[in-house]
Design an enzyme around this catalytic site. Sequence first.
Site, PDB file in Angstrom:
ATOM      1  N   LYS A  59       2.051  -8.722  39.852  1.00 47.06           N
ATOM      2  CA  LYS A  59       1.110  -9.726  40.349  1.00 47.06           C
ATOM      3  C   LYS A  59      -0.276  -9.486  39.734  1.00 47.06           C
ATOM      4  CE  LYS A  59       3.457  -9.030  44.783  1.00 47.06           C
ATOM      5  NZ  LYS A  59       3.313  -8.494  46.136  1.00 47.06           N
ATOM      6  N   HIS A  92      -1.016  -4.228  57.660  1.00 47.38           N
ATOM      7  CA  HIS A  92      -0.836  -2.939  56.979  1.00 47.38           C
ATOM      8  C   HIS A  92      -1.416  -1.797  57.822  1.00 47.38           C
ATOM      9  CE1 HIS A  92      -1.235  -5.495  53.099  1.00 47.38           C
ATOM     10  NE2 HIS A  92       0.023  -5.091  53.128  1.00 47.38           N
ATOM     11  N   ARG A 108       8.413  -7.984  58.405  1.00 48.30           N
ATOM     12  CA  ARG A 108       7.881  -9.066  59.245  1.00 48.30           C
ATOM     13  C   ARG A 108       8.974 -10.043  59.648  1.00 48.30           C
ATOM     14  NH1 ARG A 108       3.395 -10.131  54.871  1.00 48.30           N
ATOM     15  NH2 ARG A 108       5.198  -9.296  53.766  1.00 48.30           N
ATOM     16  N   SER A 118      -1.433 -10.379  52.883  1.00 44.25           N
ATOM     17  CA  SER A 118      -2.638 -10.413  52.042  1.00 44.25           C
ATOM     18  C   SER A 118      -2.828 -11.815  51.476  1.00 44.25           C
ATOM     19  CB  SER A 118      -2.512  -9.411  50.889  1.00 44.25           C
ATOM     20  OG  SER A 118      -2.350  -8.106  51.368  1.00 44.25           O
TER      21      SER A 118
HETATM   22  P1  ADP Z   1       4.247  -5.156  48.036  1.00 47.91           P
HETATM   23  O1  ADP Z   1       3.735  -5.932  46.866  1.00 47.91           O
HETATM   24  O2  ADP Z   1       4.760  -3.783  47.671  1.00 47.91           O
HETATM   25  O3  ADP Z   1       5.203  -5.907  48.934  1.00 47.91           O
HETATM   26  P2  ADP Z   1       2.237  -5.487  50.100  1.00 47.91           P
HETATM   27  O4  ADP Z   1       0.849  -4.959  50.114  1.00 47.91           O
HETATM   28  O5  ADP Z   1       2.398  -6.983  50.107  1.00 47.91           O
HETATM   29  O6  ADP Z   1       2.917  -4.809  48.863  1.00 47.91           O
HETATM   30  O7  ADP Z   1       3.059  -4.927  51.340  1.00 47.91           O
HETATM   31  C1  ADP Z   1       3.315  -3.550  51.499  1.00 47.91           C
HETATM   32  C2  ADP Z   1       4.277  -3.378  52.659  1.00 47.91           C
HETATM   33  O8  ADP Z   1       3.643  -3.765  53.883  1.00 47.91           O
HETATM   34  C3  ADP Z   1       5.564  -4.213  52.570  1.00 47.91           C
HETATM   35  O9  ADP Z   1       6.635  -3.435  53.074  1.00 47.91           O
HETATM   36  C4  ADP Z   1       5.283  -5.384  53.484  1.00 47.91           C
HETATM   37  O10 ADP Z   1       6.487  -5.930  54.017  1.00 47.91           O
HETATM   38  C5  ADP Z   1       4.448  -4.696  54.582  1.00 47.91           C
HETATM   39  N1  ADP Z   1       3.598  -5.630  55.306  1.00 47.91           N
HETATM   40  C6  ADP Z   1       2.702  -6.509  54.802  1.00 47.91           C
HETATM   41  N2  ADP Z   1       2.111  -7.222  55.786  1.00 47.91           N
HETATM   42  C7  ADP Z   1       2.642  -6.773  56.952  1.00 47.91           C
HETATM   43  C8  ADP Z   1       2.480  -7.134  58.335  1.00 47.91           C
HETATM   44  N3  ADP Z   1       1.658  -8.108  58.716  1.00 47.91           N
HETATM   45  N4  ADP Z   1       3.225  -6.455  59.262  1.00 47.91           N
HETATM   46  C9  ADP Z   1       4.088  -5.508  58.855  1.00 47.91           C
HETATM   47  N5  ADP Z   1       4.302  -5.131  57.588  1.00 47.91           N
HETATM   48  C10 ADP Z   1       3.595  -5.753  56.641  1.00 47.91           C
END
Ligand code: ADP
Length: 164
Positions: free
Chosen positions: A41, A17, A90, A128
């Site tokens: 979630k 992130h 990703r 995460s």
């Molecule tokens: P959500 O529940 O909205 O998917 P997340 O916190 O899991 O929230 O992810 C927010 C955004 O960050 C999403 O677009 C996800 O694909 C992106 N993201 C999460 N981890 C990575 C990573 N390692 N590299 C690039 N983008 C990421």
Amino acid sequence: MHKAVYPGTFDPVTYGHLDIIARAAKQFDEVVVGVLCNSQKTPLFSAEERVNILKEVTKDIGNVTVLMFDGLSVDFVKKCHASVIIRGLRANTDFEYELQMAQTNRVLAPDIDTMFFVTSLKYSFLSSTTAKEVASYGENLSKFVPPYVAELLRDRFLAKREDT
Ligand code: ADP
């Protein structure tokens, strides 16, 4: 003012992130990180905690602000007077979900566009969920999250173990 919103759950924020936030901050005048508090979630960290963690780990990036929101991302984007949603990609597995979300958002708000940042190779495995999984076994988190977040994760899982 070219402003973008990066919405997500961030439970907790990872290096993946942070990489997206730092790269977006170079492309926009201001980046608002929106922490979703009504997620389906059940998060490990409360929305307030996730906001505070994000504020701490982005404090050196001048044009990033962190806010909490609930409801639709497009409504939050409008409230922020922004017109761009940032998301990270990703793998193929992200793509289908993200495409559907971006298209839905364009139906809801045609003036708002989604822009995707492709993950840096070294963070392509990172989520995460994997960080929490590793933390639950007490393993080293230095490749997953900043030290500040690693400590909070360690404490949270220690407290959970003591509860059981
Ligand atoms: P959500 O529940 O909205 O998917 P997340 O916190 O899991 O929230 O992810 C927010 C955004 O960050 C999403 O677009 C996800 O694909 C992106 N993201 C999460 N981890 C990575 C990573 N390692 N590299 C690039 N983008 C990421």
